[in-house]
Design a protein around this motif. Sequence first.
Motif, short mmCIF file in Angstrom:
data_model
loop_
_atom_site.label_atom_id
_atom_site.label_comp_id
_atom_site.label_asym_id
_atom_site.label_seq_id
_atom_site.Cartn_x
_atom_site.Cartn_y
_atom_site.Cartn_z
N ASP A 96 52.06 39.55 38.66
CA ASP A 96 50.82 38.80 38.47
C ASP A 96 49.84 39.17 39.58
O ASP A 96 50.17 39.90 40.51
N GLY A 97 48.64 38.66 39.50
CA GLY A 97 47.63 38.94 40.52
C GLY A 97 46.27 38.51 40.04
O GLY A 97 46.12 37.97 38.94
N TYR A 98 45.27 38.75 40.88
CA TYR A 98 43.91 38.35 40.52
C TYR A 98 42.93 39.47 40.82
O TYR A 98 42.94 40.07 41.89
N GLY A 99 42.10 39.74 39.85
CA GLY A 99 40.97 40.65 40.01
C GLY A 99 40.00 40.40 38.88
O GLY A 99 40.33 39.71 37.92
N SER A 100 38.82 40.95 38.99
CA SER A 100 37.82 40.82 37.92
C SER A 100 37.02 42.11 37.88
O SER A 100 37.12 42.95 38.78
N THR A 101 36.21 42.26 36.85
CA THR A 101 35.40 43.47 36.72
C THR A 101 34.52 43.67 37.95
O THR A 101 34.29 44.79 38.39
N GLU A 102 34.06 42.57 38.53
CA GLU A 102 33.16 42.66 39.68
C GLU A 102 33.89 42.89 40.99
O GLU A 102 33.27 43.28 41.99
N THR A 103 35.21 42.63 41.04
CA THR A 103 35.90 42.63 42.33
C THR A 103 36.96 43.72 42.37
O THR A 103 36.66 44.89 42.18
N ASN A 104 38.18 43.37 42.66
CA ASN A 104 39.27 44.33 42.79
C ASN A 104 40.57 43.53 42.80
O ASN A 104 40.55 42.32 42.60
#
Length: 539
Positions: free
Chosen positions: A322-330
């Motif tokens: 699992d993890g977290y990122g978005s189109t704007e970030t990384n």
Amino acid sequence: METVVESRAQPEHRRATKLTMPALLAQRAARSGTAPLFSDRTIRWSSQTALDIARRRAGALAAHGVGQGDRVALLCSNRAEFMEVVLGCGWLGAVVVPINTASRGMQLSHILRNSGARLLVAEAHLLEAVAALDGTDLSLENTWVIGELPDGGPTAMPAGGMVPMPPLGEALAAAELADGDPFAILYTSGTSGLSKGVICPHAQFYWWGHYTGGNLGVVAGDVLYTCLPLFHTNALNSFFQALIFDAELVVDRRFSASGFFNALVETEATVTYVLGAMVPILLGRPIEQAERAHRVRIALAPGVPGQFQHEFTERCGIHLLDGYGSTETNFAIGGGIEAQRPGYMGQLAAGFDARVVDQDDREVPDGEAGELILRADQPFAFASGYFGMPEKTVEAWRNLWFHTGDRVVRDADGYYRFIDRLKDAIRRRGENISSYEVEQAILSHPAVETVAVFAVSSSLAEDEVMAAVVPCAGATIDPLELILYCEPRLPYFAVPRYLDIVDDLPKTENGKIQKYKLRERGVSDLTWDLEASGYRLKR
């Protein structure tokens, strides 16, 4: 003090001083020119072949008037031609604009208009959606067609001419590019309005590959398999994982629950990628031999509910990351498999800062929900803003932090847990859906006076789309007829499953619709259900 986890570093010889796509591609070819880099299961490119294709597709683009900084729209599924255009644009310094192949109507028109794309490259079977648009104010000068047009297909585009995709041209030298030059514009769902074009610099994709590949433990010789669409960040950055870690990326056209494990076996994959809703779908199928015949050791699996993670690993032998990122970030929050905790996104990665804040950007205590805001240490590891929307850029990056719009909780030991979206977003079939765009499609029906679109829970760890519709005075609305009206105007995954035909909508004193009341009410015995109707949407 914020707890951070080190991303697994890549070997020193693979670290790049210049982080542009042409530099990375040339360095990969110099290291391992004959090693496989990319396959769509019909062709296979070595590193050197990919380099040659980038040079020569750039030559074809330049010969047709595309220059550095020009935008090239790409409406195409997972196939070699998609990556040809991506590599050619990157080599030339043009900016590729991958478009969701399910885009229709207002959304598709807005993307083409907002991006100012001069050239559209599209698969033949997707051109009807473009031909249906009003070409007013579009900057398109030409459309390149991939494949043969079906009988009865469009003979003209709303703007510019239409020709078969030209063959590769003469090889060009790489453009002089900086790490912060734009590589791609990726359009978000537009959760509170029109879709926003995220300007993704070259270096952002390098860092995507660095952090994601590091957390997955990608090594030279790995085979990365994805059936997720290349027009999204998740799949597109897997190419950069393969590029910088000397691995190979294999892509399939789409996810097939019945064929997923067989595809892992056939491609000899060692790493794969899934979305939250895919795991319960796969677990809901009968056990098959291929579930244990593959070589996959790990899958990137953002958003998989904690209760499914252990069961999936036990049954299939694949660890879920699992993890977290978005189109704007990384990949700002996560860690390796040893740092995983079911139900949590992970810990903050080294190289990023994070805060959980209230509506005034004041940090809230650990254990209290607030908005996640992020920033990066490395230059151009995040997006540069929203194309043609400076006011949205300023709003999202206010106080020099990127505001994700996600409510999270940070525990005292530094683990982050996702709660929900602050804005009115809907997540279905692995796609973010703009309630605004669905509402605009329904409102264009002559019998509809007003509508509210919102999310209700699904059994597949995602949302279903529901609409409460108020008919015009004296009008009668047939739910199925309204769905048939919406179908050509919306991506299939955005067409509402549930419809309530109501006399009025709950509103505040100043007339704003109170969607939270509709969500609380949810599905009732009077709600019309598309799945129960027997009609199946076309894809």
